[in-house]
Design a protein around this motif. Structure first.
Motif, PDB file in Angstrom:
ATOM      1  N   THR B 244      19.339  60.691  -3.509  1.00 21.97           N
ATOM      2  CA  THR B 244      19.909  59.748  -2.521  1.00 21.97           C
ATOM      3  C   THR B 244      19.724  60.431  -1.263  1.00 21.97           C
ATOM      4  O   THR B 244      19.388  61.180  -0.926  1.00 21.97           O
ATOM      5  CB  THR B 244      21.529  59.630  -3.095  1.00 21.97           C
ATOM      6  N   HIS B 249      16.199  56.824   1.545  1.00 25.04           N
ATOM      7  CA  HIS B 249      16.168  55.895   2.660  1.00 25.04           C
ATOM      8  C   HIS B 249      14.558  56.024   2.977  1.00 25.04           C
ATOM      9  O   HIS B 249      14.082  54.990   3.562  1.00 25.04           O
ATOM     10  CB  HIS B 249      17.060  56.226   3.839  1.00 25.04           C
ATOM     11  N   GLU B 255      20.074  52.354   0.991  1.00 27.79           N
ATOM     12  CA  GLU B 255      21.344  52.365   0.123  1.00 27.79           C
ATOM     13  C   GLU B 255      22.184  53.552   0.452  1.00 27.79           C
ATOM     14  O   GLU B 255      21.869  54.659   0.340  1.00 27.79           O
ATOM     15  CB  GLU B 255      20.972  52.665  -1.318  1.00 27.79           C
ATOM     16  N   ASP B 256      23.176  53.230   1.305  1.00 32.90           N
ATOM     17  CA  ASP B 256      24.086  53.959   2.246  1.00 32.90           C
ATOM     18  C   ASP B 256      25.435  53.546   1.893  1.00 32.90           C
ATOM     19  O   ASP B 256      25.773  52.441   2.284  1.00 32.90           O
ATOM     20  CB  ASP B 256      23.778  54.041   3.577  1.00 32.90           C
ATOM     21  N   SER B 257      26.283  54.300   1.152  1.00 29.52           N
ATOM     22  CA  SER B 257      27.791  53.904   0.942  1.00 29.52           C
ATOM     23  C   SER B 257      28.657  53.501   2.263  1.00 29.52           C
ATOM     24  O   SER B 257      29.506  52.768   1.997  1.00 29.52           O
ATOM     25  CB  SER B 257      28.214  54.645  -0.128  1.00 29.52           C
ATOM     26  N   ARG B 258      28.128  54.010   3.326  1.00 30.18           N
ATOM     27  CA  ARG B 258      28.894  53.573   4.580  1.00 30.18           C
ATOM     28  C   ARG B 258      28.625  51.958   4.916  1.00 30.18           C
ATOM     29  O   ARG B 258      29.505  51.309   5.378  1.00 30.18           O
ATOM     30  CB  ARG B 258      28.200  54.455   5.707  1.00 30.18           C
ATOM     31  N   VAL B 259      27.600  51.634   4.291  1.00 30.05           N
ATOM     32  CA  VAL B 259      27.228  49.936   4.448  1.00 30.05           C
ATOM     33  C   VAL B 259      27.404  49.210   3.231  1.00 30.05           C
ATOM     34  O   VAL B 259      28.084  48.145   3.275  1.00 30.05           O
ATOM     35  CB  VAL B 259      25.727  50.028   5.091  1.00 30.05           C
ATOM     36  N   THR B 260      27.080  49.764   1.994  1.00 32.60           N
ATOM     37  CA  THR B 260      27.061  48.987   0.880  1.00 32.60           C
ATOM     38  C   THR B 260      28.595  49.013   0.154  1.00 32.60           C
ATOM     39  O   THR B 260      28.936  48.278  -0.494  1.00 32.60           O
ATOM     40  CB  THR B 260      26.187  49.369  -0.221  1.00 32.60           C
ATOM     41  N   GLU B 261      29.343  50.018   0.436  1.00 29.17           N
ATOM     42  CA  GLU B 261      30.518  50.292   0.128  1.00 29.17           C
ATOM     43  C   GLU B 261      31.418  50.876   0.875  1.00 29.17           C
ATOM     44  O   GLU B 261      31.952  52.064   0.769  1.00 29.17           O
ATOM     45  CB  GLU B 261      30.341  51.036  -1.359  1.00 29.17           C
ATOM     46  N   GLU B 331      29.151  58.828   1.525  1.00 30.41           N
ATOM     47  CA  GLU B 331      28.022  59.240   2.299  1.00 30.41           C
ATOM     48  C   GLU B 331      27.923  60.477   2.710  1.00 30.41           C
ATOM     49  O   GLU B 331      27.974  60.525   4.033  1.00 30.41           O
ATOM     50  CB  GLU B 331      27.103  57.991   2.936  1.00 30.41           C
ATOM     51  N   GLN B 336      24.509  60.915  -1.515  1.00 30.40           N
ATOM     52  CA  GLN B 336      25.464  60.358  -2.211  1.00 30.40           C
ATOM     53  C   GLN B 336      26.490  61.609  -2.755  1.00 30.40           C
ATOM     54  O   GLN B 336      26.070  62.350  -3.774  1.00 30.40           O
ATOM     55  CB  GLN B 336      25.306  59.482  -3.217  1.00 30.40           C
TER      56      GLN B 336
END
Lengths: 227, 393, 361
Positions: B244, B249, B255-261, B331, B336
């Motif tokens: 991760t 990236h 896939e960045d949990s700041r954006v996706t979640e 993130e 992750q």
């Protein structure tokens, strides 16, 4: 990524480095110049033993169990005739083993009587590990180096203690203004003194680090009047 | 299966990592014994006590086996004997370069279990600190990766920037590495006066110095020669190995949990995720530089969004998470970070399982270095960003 | 190598060595003077170069460098030397003790001997050999033997790889280095280093009457020589033999104390030697500017020494600058650069110079 002329990357590398040749070095000349440390820096833990009530909270909350406290009970005869005599805890030993301490600050945080403070002083390295066990006298000396805390950000809420103090002084003013003007002035003065006493702890003190003498003076005003 | 078949399989990355017995390779008069070369646990390239054992034929690596655990400190067990306030001082030490982000994960987990509403200002302050911490971390890796390729200067420039940022964070938190600034329900104490102005100044200064890294490292032909197409990592392999963060990236997947979640207030602001093309060492480095710029953008946005109000709330004398379990992922700078927090209602967690990014990222090393030359392997080790404490815990 | 040099040598007129100022007094006095000269060149000038490296690198990296030892940290290397002498001399148990102990001395002696023919000013040199250039190139290549011995005798895998890399590197870069030096010797018509400097003083840019150094007609050669010198010295970006992030410290990994100090001194002295050679071959030696001659007498000698040392330090600074700015190449990239770029280019350089020499006279 655009194709560039081969060698430009190499030339740029030379340019970046030569650019720094003329700039002032950023090195801090440490033993010759004191580092500029923020007042909140966790350098060493200072003890104001007169504030300590031997409640043992710090010792119990310490994740490393590096605080040693010894005390005995003393009975204080009653001030009034026929009253009950009270017992009081007297601090015999307060020591912090800085070879174990992880500088988390929990003890300072939990102390309910402001006996523990952070100081940014850091020069207490020792050749022997035993020397890192600071006894009460040594911890008391650190208290002279505790700086005034910085003022809080403009967007911050006033701390609860300040809100309480203001409410209290308002109440005193209100109560005093009714009977006589003279008493009211005295009340206001008392309220102001109270706020001043709380000031350094609650972020109303000056931002710059006070030199030792002023710090000592500030500390004396901070001492609660328990006696 | 002959030795050569095994070797062929290893080069294609299909064979499982076998033992480290020395095997003979070659044929006829040219039979030679493989050399086993132990990089670490005290080797300059592994910045810490990480160890990889390379099986080598000349300078070419036949297979690699990471050996971890030299820095195992039993974090998960220690956490079971600490209350939640003490855990804050504990978790900022497993990945010592992202102390604040680690604390944040635990704080979010406990708050989630308590169903606690965190004051808005506290959330913005947490984001501000997390992004500064992210920049601190990335600067370190920019310096150390360049150092592993033999360029000494980026390290010094990166530390110059780090010093400014650490001084800034110290003025608010009191710490330079182990901030211990989070607490359940907010942060410990509000920012000191002038912090936001200083933060804006440092942000501007750092941004103005970023082109130096582009010119000195990224655009350098030697650097490109050492990193482009070295250790490419396909997205599907990365996902199956659990890689991760910047390393993922770089493969092209944002896939960045700041954006996706989004957690905290990340949903309210624009967060760009820089991605690479084929996940080689060059892309990983470029993504890291890109993430610093993005973090600076986020910091500028936070300055505009900052609200006033309280930063924490009155807590009971002993915070006790209710019985149950939760999983929180954030993130972290390196990828992750997940905390699985299970509580039996007591003052300490019943179990705190950590899913740390470094541990998952180093799983890709055997895959990446197979068939590479020793110098390229060093380039790969440096570009799969990890902190040894975060691997071993 | 002799097959290349020999025909050139036969073209030369009968060689009359230049008079050295150190040849005064009796044999003993002149011998002592020469020993003193070489010692200064080997021990003192590299310290200045090392100080320049400490300070120059620091300033290029926004640091201060050494500040405590001596005024502005100028005695840092002396302090380091004293420290090295005091340290325990560790020899690994599995090491080949004799070879291990001899290795640092071989590199050191090779560099020390080379300084005998480097001229600092008119008359200020220990020896003026007819085959001076050949001598320097031949002797300085011996140094790699020490490196290989160190790599082998340490009984350490990192040292071994480092030693082998150094050998491969030296073979690859010796060739362009010599081919370029041959071109200079061709243009000067002599292999004596003093003779080459004097030839540059009188050389003109293809009959235009404008004085010039060999760096102008042979700019390509100058570039190749400098690059090859960096590689031969294992200076960054060609420091794969000691590449600290890969090989810990390459062939020096197992060395400590005074033996380590000898390797360090050899490295700094090598920098001075190669820079000195570049100055002599391409930058007009002691001449301050093309066409500008030194005054006669003692003043000229002093001025000449200053000019030569200044030019040497300038080149050392460029080496430092390059070190600061670039990452390290990979061994195969380095080999490719040498065999596919530098060797053909140096052959072209040689051909152009040869044709120019024939056409011009």
């Amino acid at each position: 990524m655009s194709r560039t002329i081969p060698g430009t990357g190499l030339l740029k590398g030379l340019a970046v480095t030569i650019k720094h040749l003329g700039q002032r070095p950023v090195t801090q000349m440490y033993p010759h110049e004191r580092p500029d440390l923020a007042p909140r820096t966790r350098g060493v833990i200072a003890l104001m033993d007169e504030n300590c009530t031997v409640c043992m909270l710090c010792s119990r909350e310490c994740p490393d169990w590096c605080i040693y406290i010894d005390s005995h009970k003393e009975s204080v005869p009653s001030a009034t005739e026929g009253g009950r005599s009270r017992t009081r805890n007297v601090l015999d030993r307060f020591a912090i083993d800085f070879s174990l301490c992880m500088y988390c600050g929990i003890c300072v945080e939990v102390c309910p009587f402001d006996a523990l403070w952070w100081s940014p002083e850091f020069e207490y390295a020792e050749y022997s590990i035993d020397g890192l066990l600071h006894e009460m006298g040594r911890l008391r000396e650190w208290a002279d180096t505790v700086p005034a805390p910085p003022m809080l950000d403009v967007g911050a809420d006033a701390p609860a203690e300040v809100v309480d103090a203001i409410a209290k002084s308002d109440k005193a003013l209100l109560a005093a203004s009714a009977p006589a003007v003279g008493a009211g002035a005295a009340g206001a003065a008392a309220g102001a003194a109270g706020a001043g006493a709380l000031g350094p702890r609650l972020g109303l003190g000056p931002r710059r680090r006070s030199p030792r003498s002023t710090s000592r003076a500030a500390r004396s005003t901070r001492r609660p009047t328990t006696r | 299966m002959s030795d050569l078949d095994v070797r062929e399989q290893l080069l294609q990355g299909t064979a499982p990592g076998e033992g480290l017995a020395i095997e003979l390779v070659g044929d006829g008069d040219l039979v030679t014994a493989d050399m086993s070369l132990s990089i670490g646990p005290a080797h300059p390239a592994t910045h810490g006590v990480f160890r990889v054992v390379f099986e080598m034929d000349g300078e070419r690596i036949l297979r690699a086996k990471p050996v971890i655990g030299y820095m195992h400190r039993g974090f998960e067990k220690l956490a079971e004997y600490r209350d939640y306030r003490q855990i804050m001082a504990l978790v900022n030490r497993h990945d010592w370069l992202s102390g604040f982000s680690n604390e944040l994960g635990v704080a979010l987990a406990v708050e989630q279990m308590l169903e606690m509403e965190v004051p808005e200002r506290a959330q913005w302050i947490r984001m501000l600190m997390a992004e500064w911490n992210r920049i601190l971390n990335h600067l370190m890796f920019i310096g150390s990766f360049a150092l592993e390729l033999g360029a000494i200067t980026p390290m010094f420039y990166a530390f110059r920037e780090r010093e400014d940022i650490q001084h800034l964070m110290e003025s608010a938190t009191g710490g330079r590495l182990h901030f211990t600034y989070n607490q359940v329900g907010g942060v410990k104490i509000d920012l000191p006066r002038g912090f936001l102005a200083e933060s804006a100044r440092v942000s501007k200064l750092t941004r103005s110095r970023m082109p130096d890294y582009d010119d000195l490292v990224l655009g350098n032909e030697i650097f490109r020669g050492r990193t482009v197409d070295i250790g490419p990592l396909p997205t599907d392999v990365a996902l199956s190995l659990g890689v991760t963060g910047p390393a993922l990236h770089a493969t092209g997947l944002a896939e960045d949990s700041r954006v996706t979640e989004p957690y905290l207030k990340y949903g309210d602001i624009d967060v760009e995720v820089p991605v690479g093309r084929n996940g080689d060492a060059y892309d990983r480095f470029a993504v890291l530089l890109g993430r610093i710029r993005v973090s600076l953008d986020i910091i500028d946005q936070i300055h505009d969004h900052m609200t006033s109000g309280p930063v924490n709330q009155k807590l009971p004398k002993m915070v006790k998470a209710p019985e149950g379990a939760t999983y929180v992922r954030t993130e972290n700078p390196l990828g992750q970070l997940g905390y699985w927090l299970e509580s039996d209602g007591g003052r300490t967690p019943w179990r705190l399982k950590m899913r740390t990014p470094s541990f998952s990222n180093v799983q890709a090393i055997p895959y990446l270095v197979q068939g590479q030359l020793l110098p390229d392997a060093i380039s790969i080790l440096g570009s799969v960003f990890f902190v040894v404490g975060d691997i071993d815990r | 190598m002799t097959t290349v040099i020999a025909p050139v040598a036969t073209l030369l007129p009968v060689f009359a060595p230049a008079e050295s100022l150190l040849d005064t007094g009796g044999t003993v006095v002149s011998l002592l003077l020469k020993i003193a000269f070489i010692t200064v060149m080997f021990l003192v000038v590299p310290l200045v170069g090392g100080y320049l490296e400490h300070k120059g690198m620091a300033r290029l990296q926004n640091r201060r460098g050494p500040v405590e030892a001596g005024p502005a940290g100028s005695l840092q290397l002396v302090a380091d030397g004293i420290k090295f002498i005091q340290k325990e001399d560790i020899i690994p148990g599995a090491a080949d003790r004799k070879v291990f102990a001899m290795a640092p001395a071989i590199g050191l002696v090779a560099t020390l001997l080379s300084f005998a023919v480097i001229p600092l000013a008119p008359g200020l040199f220990a020896l003026d050999l007819e085959l001076g250039l050949f001598y320097v190139l031949a002797i300085s290549s011996v140094g790699v033997l020490g490196i290989m011995m160190a790599g082998w005798a340490s009984a350490n895998k990192f040292s071994l790889i480092g030693g082998l890399r150094a050998a491969a590197q030296l073979i690859a870069y010796e060739l362009p280095l010599i081919l370029v030096a041959v071109a200079v010797a061709l243009q000067a018509g002599t292999l004596s280093l003093v003779g080459i400097v004097e030839a540059q003083q009188s050389s003109e840019l293809f009959g235009t009457g404008i004085s010039m150094w060999y760096v102008f007609p042979q700019a390509l050669g100058f570039g190749i020589f400098f690059l090859a010198a960096l590689a031969e010295l294992s200076r960054p970006p060609f420091d794969m033999p000691i590449g600290d992030s890969e090989l810990v410290f390459g062939y020096i990994t197992e060395y400590s104390g005074i033996k380590f100090a000898m390797f360090l001194l050899t490295e700094y002295a090598g920098m001075i030697l190669m820079s000195g050679l570049t100055v002599v071959l391409f930058l007009g030696g002691w001449q301050p500017l093309p066409g500008l001659d030194l005054p006669d007498g003692a003043l000229g000698v002093l001025l000449g020494a200053g000019v030569t040392l200044g030019k040497i330090m300038l080149l050392v600074f460029v080496m430092i600058w390059v070190r600061v700015a670039y990452p390290r190449l990979r061994e195969d990239q380095l080999q490719r650069i040498s065999w596919t770029v530098l060797v053909p280019l140096s052959l072209v350089n040689l051909a152009v110079v040869a044709v120019g020499k024939v056409v011009a006279g």
